[in-house]
Design an enzyme around this catalytic site. Structure first.
Site, PDB file in Angstrom:
ATOM      1  N   LYS A   1       6.618  20.998 -30.145  1.00 25.15           N
ATOM      2  CA  LYS A   1       6.834  19.959 -31.154  1.00 25.15           C
ATOM      3  C   LYS A   1       6.639  18.578 -30.533  1.00 25.15           C
ATOM      4  O   LYS A   1       7.408  18.165 -29.678  1.00 25.15           O
ATOM      5  CB  LYS A   1       8.243  20.093 -31.730  1.00 25.15           C
ATOM      6  CG  LYS A   1       8.473  21.463 -32.366  1.00 25.15           C
ATOM      7  CD  LYS A   1       9.884  21.631 -32.908  1.00 25.15           C
ATOM      8  CE  LYS A   1      10.923  21.580 -31.825  1.00 25.15           C
ATOM      9  NZ  LYS A   1      12.251  22.046 -32.306  1.00 25.15           N
TER      10      LYS A   1
ATOM     11  N   THR B   1      17.178  12.168 -39.118  1.00 24.60           N
ATOM     12  CA  THR B   1      16.446  13.385 -38.742  1.00 24.60           C
ATOM     13  C   THR B   1      17.344  14.402 -38.058  1.00 24.60           C
ATOM     14  O   THR B   1      16.870  15.282 -37.352  1.00 24.60           O
ATOM     15  CB  THR B   1      15.301  13.016 -37.781  1.00 24.60           C
ATOM     16  OG1 THR B   1      15.863  12.296 -36.665  1.00 24.60           O
ATOM     17  CG2 THR B   1      14.251  12.150 -38.451  1.00 24.60           C
TER      18      THR B   1
ATOM     19  N   GLY C   1      19.162  17.590 -37.267  1.00 26.31           N
ATOM     20  CA  GLY C   1      18.961  18.972 -37.713  1.00 26.31           C
ATOM     21  C   GLY C   1      17.519  19.404 -37.856  1.00 26.31           C
ATOM     22  O   GLY C   1      17.243  20.527 -38.272  1.00 26.31           O
ATOM     23  N   THR C   2      16.578  18.518 -37.502  1.00 27.04           N
ATOM     24  CA  THR C   2      15.156  18.843 -37.682  1.00 27.04           C
ATOM     25  C   THR C   2      14.747  20.133 -36.971  1.00 27.04           C
ATOM     26  O   THR C   2      14.081  20.994 -37.550  1.00 27.04           O
ATOM     27  CB  THR C   2      14.271  17.698 -37.123  1.00 27.04           C
ATOM     28  OG1 THR C   2      14.771  16.464 -37.626  1.00 27.04           O
ATOM     29  CG2 THR C   2      12.842  17.851 -37.550  1.00 27.04           C
ATOM     30  N   GLY C   3      15.146  20.270 -35.704  1.00 30.27           N
ATOM     31  CA  GLY C   3      14.730  21.437 -34.911  1.00 30.27           C
ATOM     32  C   GLY C   3      15.309  22.736 -35.443  1.00 30.27           C
ATOM     33  O   GLY C   3      14.605  23.750 -35.553  1.00 30.27           O
ATOM     34  N   CYS C   4      16.592  22.699 -35.805  1.00 30.79           N
ATOM     35  CA  CYS C   4      17.256  23.896 -36.357  1.00 30.79           C
ATOM     36  C   CYS C   4      16.570  24.298 -37.658  1.00 30.79           C
ATOM     37  O   CYS C   4      16.313  25.475 -37.922  1.00 30.79           O
ATOM     38  CB  CYS C   4      18.724  23.598 -36.664  1.00 30.79           C
ATOM     39  SG  CYS C   4      19.646  22.882 -35.305  1.00 30.79           S
TER      40      CYS C   4
END
Length: 265
Positions: A177, A208, A210-213
């Site tokens: 990412k 942003t 929590g984007t990865g989860c």
């Protein structure tokens, strides 16, 4: 056993009391994407929009019992892992995953959006040698790539090297990412032979959390529905881009992405 009406997805991760990341983000994403979400909680965090105030990991037997309870009775069509906190938990979870016949999305969570460490340094080796080898897709951000491989990505051209370094540990696919780079948000998905470059405009929204989860859960949801890895990742990127665009202020710091943006669109 009768066939469940919805695809079944299990998240193995930490709880975020603020509701923007972790288990809470995972379950919201799964609901939004039309799958049944189930959870194994590995750690409890006290956190809000300003950062993580404390984290307490659960004992290995509690994690193992939650996992077995779900998988042995209900079954699962995809698993997503997030915060695993310690070497002991990483190894416990890797062992459970190795015995489960379902695609696994590993989000190798190292630090939070606020820079708070969510993984003990001693656990990094367990992630490399035990967890990444059982992953169908690994979804590290650039900080996590550096932590795990030592490769520092300064530009889009470095994403290939980062992906190769992650793939060397054994996941079938790597999704690197590039959201922390300048310019548009570009990610690279590759299995070492085919490459998929995913681009999205950079959004002027700092909310942003929590984007990865959310992305990893969306990929797992797609895999549970029977999509191929490239299809699942493309659909997940689209969902997350919309969720970031709709992200909102919460508390005094970084707010969450909006998991229900499509319901409100």
């Amino acid at each position: 056993m009768s066939h469940p009406p919805l695809p079944l997805v299990l998240t193995v991760a930490g709880s975020d009391s603020g509701g923007g990341a972790g288990i809470q983000a995972d379950l919201k994403t799964m609901l939004a994407l039309g799958v049944h979400g189930m959870s194994v909680i590995t750690a409890v965090t006290a956190q809000n929009s300003l950062g993580v105030r404390g984290a307490w990991e659960l004992p290995e037997e509690a994690v193992r019992a939650q996992y077995r309870a779900v998988v042995d009775d209900i079954g699962v069509q995809a698993v997503k892992t997030g915060m695993l906190a310690s070497a002991a938990l990483v190894e416990t979870v890797a062992e459970l995953l190795a015995g489960t016949d379902a695609p696994v999305v590993v989000d190798p969570v190292g630090v939070s959006k606020h820079g708070d460490p969510l993984l003990a340094a001693s656990a990094l080796d367990s992630v490399r040698t035990k967890l990444l080898p059982v992953a169908t897709v690994a979804t590290p951000n650039l900080d996590e790539v550096a932590q795990l491989t030592g490769v520092r990505v300064a530009s889009e051209a470095d994403l290939r090297e980062a992906a190769a370094a992650i793939l060397a540990y054994g996941p079938r696919w790597a999704l690197i990412k590039g959201g922390h780079l300048e310019g548009e948000a570009v990610d690279l998905l590759t299995d070492g032979t085919e490459e998929h470059w995913l681009r999205a405009p950079r959004l002027d929204n700092r909310h942003t959390h929590g984007t990865g989860c959310t992305l990893a859960s969306a990929v797992a949801s797609g895999l549970a529905k029977g999509l191929t890895v490239p299809e699942a990742v493309r659909a997940a990127k689209e969902y997350v881009t919309g969720a970031i665009a709709a992200g909102f202020a919460l508390g005094a710091g970084i707010g969450p992405v909006d998991h229900g943006w499509r319901l409100r669109a």
